[in-house]
Design an enzyme around this catalytic site. Structure first.
Site, mmCIF file in Angstrom:
data_model
loop_
_atom_site.group_PDB
_atom_site.id
_atom_site.type_symbol
_atom_site.label_atom_id
_atom_site.label_comp_id
_atom_site.label_asym_id
_atom_site.label_seq_id
_atom_site.Cartn_x
_atom_site.Cartn_y
_atom_site.Cartn_z
ATOM 1 N N SER A 1 0.787 -1.251 0.027
ATOM 2 C CA SER A 1 -0.080 -0.058 -0.014
ATOM 3 C C SER A 1 0.874 1.366 -0.021
ATOM 4 C CB SER A 1 -0.920 -0.094 1.204
ATOM 5 O OG SER A 1 -2.083 -0.868 0.898
ATOM 6 N N LYS B 1 -0.091 3.530 -2.577
ATOM 7 C CA LYS B 1 -1.091 4.687 -2.286
ATOM 8 C C LYS B 1 -0.367 5.907 -2.425
ATOM 9 C CE LYS B 1 -4.596 1.620 -0.681
ATOM 10 N NZ LYS B 1 -4.011 0.275 -0.565
ATOM 11 N N SER C 1 -6.297 3.675 3.955
ATOM 12 C CA SER C 1 -5.604 2.764 2.896
ATOM 13 C C SER C 1 -6.669 1.940 2.386
ATOM 14 C CB SER C 1 -4.609 1.825 3.703
ATOM 15 O OG SER C 1 -3.697 1.398 2.667
#
Length: 392
Positions: free
Chosen positions: A65, A68, A128
């Site tokens: 993640s 992101k 997230s």
């Protein structure tokens, strides 16, 4: 700011054909770094870009993640330029429905629900949400692939050597990878380019659909440091990753740990790096925007002299307590400066030394435009340079 006494040590005898650049190389400051339990890590000074400690910083890893952060950059830049607005409403489709991401992080979007860009952005940064990434990618770019293409354009623009994105959310893909160094650079761009976007990274929780979720960056609650970002990541292949940024009165540091064995571990290792960095180094500003370093002769131009300096505030990183021992010299790329020259053009470096070792450099720029001279002026300068050449 460093006093001008350092620039007084700049000597004409240092002028030479040279094009050195220490900003892109890692400097050994001779200070032992802490033992960090991670597959790869880096600690970078945000202002100077200096790498203070690292292990395999260019090793390609699954980013999970941390991806992101680039998703967030694309969104933040679109908000900054007015391409989208925070109050725009996005309709949740089958592909961005929360149920499409079982067992992974999400903001729990419902099918056909209308959600603001502002909420989706917080869903990406704070909790997230994989579903939020898909929703905003389709809204902004028309498809996930078009959004991914934009992400990879920024990869090229930032000069990232070991990063390629294949998803908008970071779930493992064999064609998706990044490195600790590249993630630190992405973090730097978020902080510098998109300050309004970066503020969201400090938010500790987000509630959507009556579901409250905490920010997974546990260092935001640490009262021993001023941590205000950035992003966590985890998959089975990636391990536990964390990009963190913290600041004190004159320094901001960015740490990246990747491939750690546990949630708590990534926080412990990041804190070790940050605390060691603040205890061992400080950031100084030896040159302020508009400050002149040297006046040099210029040939074939409508001016005979030109000031060289820097057009923006410039920073270097120095071991704690060593600022007073710095020495500086300037180095020109060519022995003579010849018109035309454009304001901001880089013509050399100011090189900083500590204990006779080069530790940093700052670009030396032309402070004003210099147009070409007329025929007579050029002819005279040619004669002058020819005569000078006979005696050199």
């Amino acid at each position: 700011m460093l006093k001008n006494k350092f620039l007084k040590s700049v000597s004409l005898c240092a002028l030479a054909l040279s094009s050195i650049a220490y900003a892109n190389s890692d400097v050994d400051y001779g200070i032992s770094s802490p033992q960090i339990n991670a597959q790869t890590y880096i600690l970078m000074d945000y202002n100077s870009g200096a790498v203070l400690a690292s292990l395999n910083p260019d090793q390609r890893q699954y980013p999970a993640s941390l991806t992101k952060m680039m998703t967030s950059y694309v969104v933040g830049d679109a908000l900054r330029t007015g391409k989208i607005k925070n109050n725009d409403l996005v309709t949740i489709t089958e592909s961005s429905w929360g149920q499409k991401f079982p067992g992974s992080s999400k903001m729990f979007l419902n099918l056909n629900q209308q959600v603001s860009v502002d909420d989706l952005n917080r869903g990406i940064i704070v909790v997230s949400g994989n579903d939020a990434c898909v929703a905003i990618a389709e809204h902004l770019s028309g498809s996930q692939q078009a959004f991914i293409d934009t992400m990879n354009k920024y990869v090229q623009q930032f000069g990232l050597k070991n990063t390629h994105f294949a998803t908008v959310h970071g779930l493992d893909d064999p064609n998706q990878y990044s490195s600790a160094r590249d993630m630190a650079i992405i973090g730097t761009h978020l902080i510098r380019d998109l300050p309004e976007e970066y503020k969201i990274y400090a938010e500790k929780e987000f509630t959507f659909n009556k579901i409250k979720q905490p920010n997974r960056n546990g260092l935001l609650w640490d009262k021993t440091m001023n941590v205000d970002g950035m992003k966590t990541g985890h998959t089975d292949k990636a391990g536990y990753n964390l990009v963190a940024s913290a600041y004190n009165s004159n320094t901001r540091l960015i740490s990246v740990v990747m491939g750690v064995e546990s949630i708590k571990g990534r926080e412990i290792e990041s804190k070790k790096l940050l605390q060691w960095g603040f205890a061992s180094f400080e950031t100084v500003k030896p040159l302020a925007a508009g400050q002149t370093v040297s006046e040099q002769s210029v040939y074939y131009g409508d001016l005979n002299k030109i000031q060289l300096g820097t057009l923006q505030d410039s920073y270097i990183t120095v071991p704690k307590g060593k600022t007073g021992e710095l020495k500086a010299r300037y180095v020109l790329e060519k022995k003579t400066l010849e018109a035309p020259l454009a304001k901001g053009q880089i013509v050399g470096k100011v090189v900083y030394q500590l204990n006779d070792k080069d530790i940093a450099s700052i670009d030396l720029q032309v402070m004003q435009d210099v147009a070409e001279a007329g025929f007579i002026g050029k002819a005279w300068d040619w004669v002058v340079l020819t005569i000078k050449g006979l005696f050199n």
